[in-house]
Motif scaffolding. Structure first.
Motif, PDB file in Angstrom:
ATOM      1  N   UNK A 338      -7.485  11.126  -1.865  1.00 55.49           N
ATOM      2  CA  UNK A 338      -8.446  10.025  -1.902  1.00 55.49           C
ATOM      3  C   UNK A 338      -8.438   9.279  -3.237  1.00 55.49           C
ATOM      4  N   UNK A 339      -7.952   9.913  -4.319  1.00 52.21           N
ATOM      5  CA  UNK A 339      -7.989   9.239  -5.613  1.00 52.21           C
ATOM      6  C   UNK A 339      -6.948   8.138  -5.730  1.00 52.21           C
ATOM      7  N   UNK A 340      -5.965   8.115  -4.824  1.00 47.75           N
ATOM      8  CA  UNK A 340      -4.907   7.109  -4.901  1.00 47.75           C
ATOM      9  C   UNK A 340      -5.224   5.930  -3.974  1.00 47.75           C
ATOM     10  N   UNK A 341      -6.270   5.181  -4.325  1.00 49.31           N
ATOM     11  CA  UNK A 341      -6.685   4.059  -3.489  1.00 49.31           C
ATOM     12  C   UNK A 341      -5.613   2.978  -3.425  1.00 49.31           C
ATOM     13  N   UNK A 342      -4.972   2.716  -4.559  1.00 54.63           N
ATOM     14  CA  UNK A 342      -3.922   1.694  -4.570  1.00 54.63           C
ATOM     15  C   UNK A 342      -2.819   2.051  -3.597  1.00 54.63           C
ATOM     16  N   UNK A 343      -2.341   3.282  -3.637  1.00 54.91           N
ATOM     17  CA  UNK A 343      -1.243   3.677  -2.758  1.00 54.91           C
ATOM     18  C   UNK A 343      -1.665   3.710  -1.293  1.00 54.91           C
ATOM     19  N   UNK A 344      -2.936   4.001  -1.049  1.00 55.56           N
ATOM     20  CA  UNK A 344      -3.404   3.944   0.337  1.00 55.56           C
ATOM     21  C   UNK A 344      -3.335   2.505   0.847  1.00 55.56           C
ATOM     22  N   UNK A 345      -3.713   1.560   0.001  1.00 54.61           N
ATOM     23  CA  UNK A 345      -3.593   0.150   0.385  1.00 54.61           C
ATOM     24  C   UNK A 345      -2.129  -0.207   0.625  1.00 54.61           C
ATOM     25  N   UNK A 346      -1.263   0.238  -0.292  1.00 52.55           N
ATOM     26  CA  UNK A 346       0.162  -0.084  -0.195  1.00 52.55           C
ATOM     27  C   UNK A 346       0.749   0.424   1.121  1.00 52.55           C
ATOM     28  N   UNK A 347       0.502   1.678   1.436  1.00 54.46           N
ATOM     29  CA  UNK A 347       1.133   2.256   2.626  1.00 54.46           C
ATOM     30  C   UNK A 347       0.470   1.775   3.921  1.00 54.46           C
ATOM     31  N   UNK A 348      -0.791   1.403   3.865  1.00 57.87           N
ATOM     32  CA  UNK A 348      -1.414   0.817   5.056  1.00 57.87           C
ATOM     33  C   UNK A 348      -0.803  -0.545   5.344  1.00 57.87           C
ATOM     34  N   UNK A 349      -0.586  -1.341   4.297  1.00 58.53           N
ATOM     35  CA  UNK A 349       0.086  -2.632   4.473  1.00 58.53           C
ATOM     36  C   UNK A 349       1.507  -2.420   4.989  1.00 58.53           C
ATOM     37  N   UNK A 350       2.205  -1.442   4.420  1.00 58.30           N
ATOM     38  CA  UNK A 350       3.566  -1.152   4.865  1.00 58.30           C
ATOM     39  C   UNK A 350       3.584  -0.779   6.344  1.00 58.30           C
ATOM     40  N   UNK A 351       2.629   0.013   6.775  1.00 65.04           N
ATOM     41  CA  UNK A 351       2.583   0.411   8.188  1.00 65.04           C
ATOM     42  C   UNK A 351       2.405  -0.814   9.079  1.00 65.04           C
ATOM     43  N   UNK A 352       1.520  -1.738   8.658  1.00 68.25           N
ATOM     44  CA  UNK A 352       1.318  -2.960   9.435  1.00 68.25           C
ATOM     45  C   UNK A 352       2.596  -3.801   9.479  1.00 68.25           C
ATOM     46  N   UNK A 353       3.310  -3.879   8.371  1.00 62.61           N
ATOM     47  CA  UNK A 353       4.571  -4.623   8.332  1.00 62.61           C
ATOM     48  C   UNK A 353       5.589  -4.020   9.296  1.00 62.61           C
ATOM     49  N   UNK A 354       5.646  -2.702   9.332  1.00 63.22           N
ATOM     50  CA  UNK A 354       6.595  -2.023  10.214  1.00 63.22           C
ATOM     51  C   UNK A 354       6.224  -2.218  11.683  1.00 63.22           C
ATOM     52  N   UNK A 355       4.932  -2.201  11.979  1.00 62.99           N
ATOM     53  CA  UNK A 355       4.485  -2.466  13.344  1.00 62.99           C
ATOM     54  C   UNK A 355       4.829  -3.883  13.762  1.00 62.99           C
ATOM     55  N   UNK A 356       4.649  -4.806  12.846  1.00 63.70           N
ATOM     56  CA  UNK A 356       4.962  -6.205  13.130  1.00 63.70           C
ATOM     57  C   UNK A 356       6.465  -6.385  13.354  1.00 63.70           C
ATOM     58  N   UNK A 357       7.283  -5.691  12.569  1.00 57.74           N
ATOM     59  CA  UNK A 357       8.731  -5.786  12.725  1.00 57.74           C
ATOM     60  C   UNK A 357       9.197  -5.282  14.086  1.00 57.74           C
ATOM     61  N   UNK A 358       8.391  -4.407  14.689  1.00 56.54           N
ATOM     62  CA  UNK A 358       8.728  -3.887  16.021  1.00 56.54           C
ATOM     63  C   UNK A 358       8.076  -4.704  17.136  1.00 56.54           C
ATOM     64  N   UNK A 359       7.391  -5.801  16.751  1.00 55.95           N
ATOM     65  CA  UNK A 359       6.752  -6.663  17.735  1.00 55.95           C
ATOM     66  C   UNK A 359       5.383  -6.211  18.175  1.00 55.95           C
ATOM     67  N   UNK A 360       4.784  -5.268  17.471  1.00 55.94           N
ATOM     68  CA  UNK A 360       3.467  -4.735  17.845  1.00 55.94           C
ATOM     69  C   UNK A 360       2.372  -5.467  17.060  1.00 55.94           C
ATOM     70  N   UNK A 361       2.123  -6.696  17.433  1.00 53.16           N
ATOM     71  CA  UNK A 361       1.192  -7.529  16.659  1.00 53.16           C
ATOM     72  C   UNK A 361      -0.247  -7.005  16.721  1.00 53.16           C
ATOM     73  N   UNK A 362      -0.675  -6.574  17.892  1.00 56.56           N
ATOM     74  CA  UNK A 362      -2.054  -6.087  18.013  1.00 56.56           C
ATOM     75  C   UNK A 362      -2.269  -4.843  17.157  1.00 56.56           C
TER      76      UNK A 362
END
Length: 400
Positions: A338-362
């Motif tokens: 929980x102390x790594x808030x920055x990295x949680x933001x980073x990897x959550x954004x990365x996950x969304x980017x990867x979902x988008x790359x697979x066409x999973x917009x929702x």
């Protein structure tokens, strides 16, 4: 003397500084009579901008008229060529005030600038560096970059103007390398890559001067990351391989693991997926050799099992293996402290980017709604979040 002219005691002036800060910025400057005495005595000649602005407001005098020397973060003493909109001006003042408050909290203003230094001073400097690293690992580099830049200048002035023995001198030079490296990543986090490159070269020079193998390896690793970001994965791979060849790394499994993981991403970008796999496996083996009872250097505190998994996700992303990368990103988020808030933001954004790359917009739209942005100070992450949010909601697909 201004105190006599305006009828303030030390405590009264401190109270007035805090009152004006509260009116202007919505929070106290945490000024005390001790701060006032240090500035009046001449011990502090380069106060932070928040104090200069507040004292200018109270006394109606320029910094020079009050006997101060302008500090690195102080704006030039002339008017800008174009009027600054009030909203933008307030935003600038706010950022400056936050940086100054952060400097006080981290203790960077307390660096001796004259006299003889001993190992007790080195210990205090190391404590401050640990705080700098913890702040970056936890929240990001936007506010930290100016603080680290100023602290770096203070350490260099201490090297130039203080007296000390050989042991202390080496420790100070090593501190310069550590702070320059932190400043480099903070500038990188702000998207200021040219400035990051300057800091990283400065870190390498200081590390070579102090002949500290770990500091040198860290500096080379950071320069490799810079080359990779600049679109030169082949050069980054060569630097990482050279760093991995150093003998001292046999006793440094965490740094070894980091170098292998970063090399894996470089190889993925050059199309060598088999080499990527070998390097990720080597990173895991090296990490498993780390002794849990030994405290890692403060800059390596981020390298947890979650981060190692996340670095694997980044490599698979570079290889175009989006489903595998998304799976690993989800795992990294589950493991992340929980102390790594920055990295949680980073990897959550990365996950969304990867979902988008697979066409999973929702799914991507749902993921970005959970990005923890409160308290995170990273322009780079914020820019990526804005892009992926726009794409998720408006159907603009593409590789992250």
């Amino acid at each position: 003397m201004l105190l006599t002219e305006f009828g303030y005691t030390h405590a009264q002036l401190a109270d007035e500084v805090n009152r004006v800060a509260d009116d202007e910025f919505g929070e106290s400057a945490n000024c005390t009579d001790r701060h006032v005495r240090r500035r009046i005595s001449g011990y502090v000649r380069r106060p932070w901008p928040r104090y200069l602005r507040l004292l200018e407001h109270i006394f109606g005098r320029s910094p020079q008229e009050m006997g101060f020397v302008l500090c690195t973060l102080t704006p030039p003493p002339f008017a800008p060529s174009k009027p600054t909109p009030a909203k933008e001006q307030r935003s600038v003042h706010r950022r400056t005030f936050i940086a100054a408050s952060l400097a006080t909290a981290l203790g960077t203003e307390q660096t001796p600038q004259r006299g003889r230094l001993g190992m007790s001073d080195v210990d205090r400097i190391q404590t401050t560096i640990t705080r700098l690293d913890a702040h970056f690992n936890g929240l990001g580099g936007d506010a930290l970059v100016d603080v680290a830049t100023d602290y770096l200048a203070r350490l260099q002035r201490a090297l130039d103007h203080c007296t000390y023995g050989e042991r202390v001198g080496r420790a100070l030079t090593r501190a310069v390398a550590d702070v320059a490296a932190c400043a480099g990543w903070s500038a990188h986090d702000c998207g200021d890559y040219a400035r990051a490159d300057q800091f990283r070269n400065q870190a390498l020079q200081a590390a070579l001067l102090t002949r500290a193998p770990v500091a040198v390896t860290r500096a080379w690793s950071d320069l490799a990351a810079q080359a990779e970001h600049a679109g030169r994965p082949g050069q980054a791979a060569r630097i990482n391989r050279a760093a991995l060849a150093e003998r001292h790394l046999r006793a440094q499994p965490l740094i070894t693991a980091l170098l292998h993981a970063r090399l894996a991403d470089c190889l993925a970008q050059t199309g060598d997926t088999a080499g990527m796999g070998r390097q990720l496996a080597a990173a895991e083996r090296a990490y498993d050799r780390a002794d849990d009872t030994v405290t890692a250097p403060s800059w390596l505190a981020f390298l947890t099992p979650a981060e190692l998994t996340g670095l694997g996700a980044i490599a698979h992303q570079s290889a175009g293996q989006y489903a595998r990368a998304e799976q690993q990103t989800a795992q990294a988020l589950d493991l992340l402290d929980v102390r790594f808030t920055r990295n949680r933001s980073y990897y959550t954004v990365l996950r969304a980017e990867l979902q988008l790359a697979q066409g999973h917009r929702e799914q991507a739209a749902e993921t970005v709604s959970h990005v923890p942005v409160s308290g995170v100070a990273s322009s780079r992450i914020a820019a990526r979040l804005e892009r992926v949010t726009e794409a998720a909601h408006h159907g603009q697909e593409g590789r992250p």
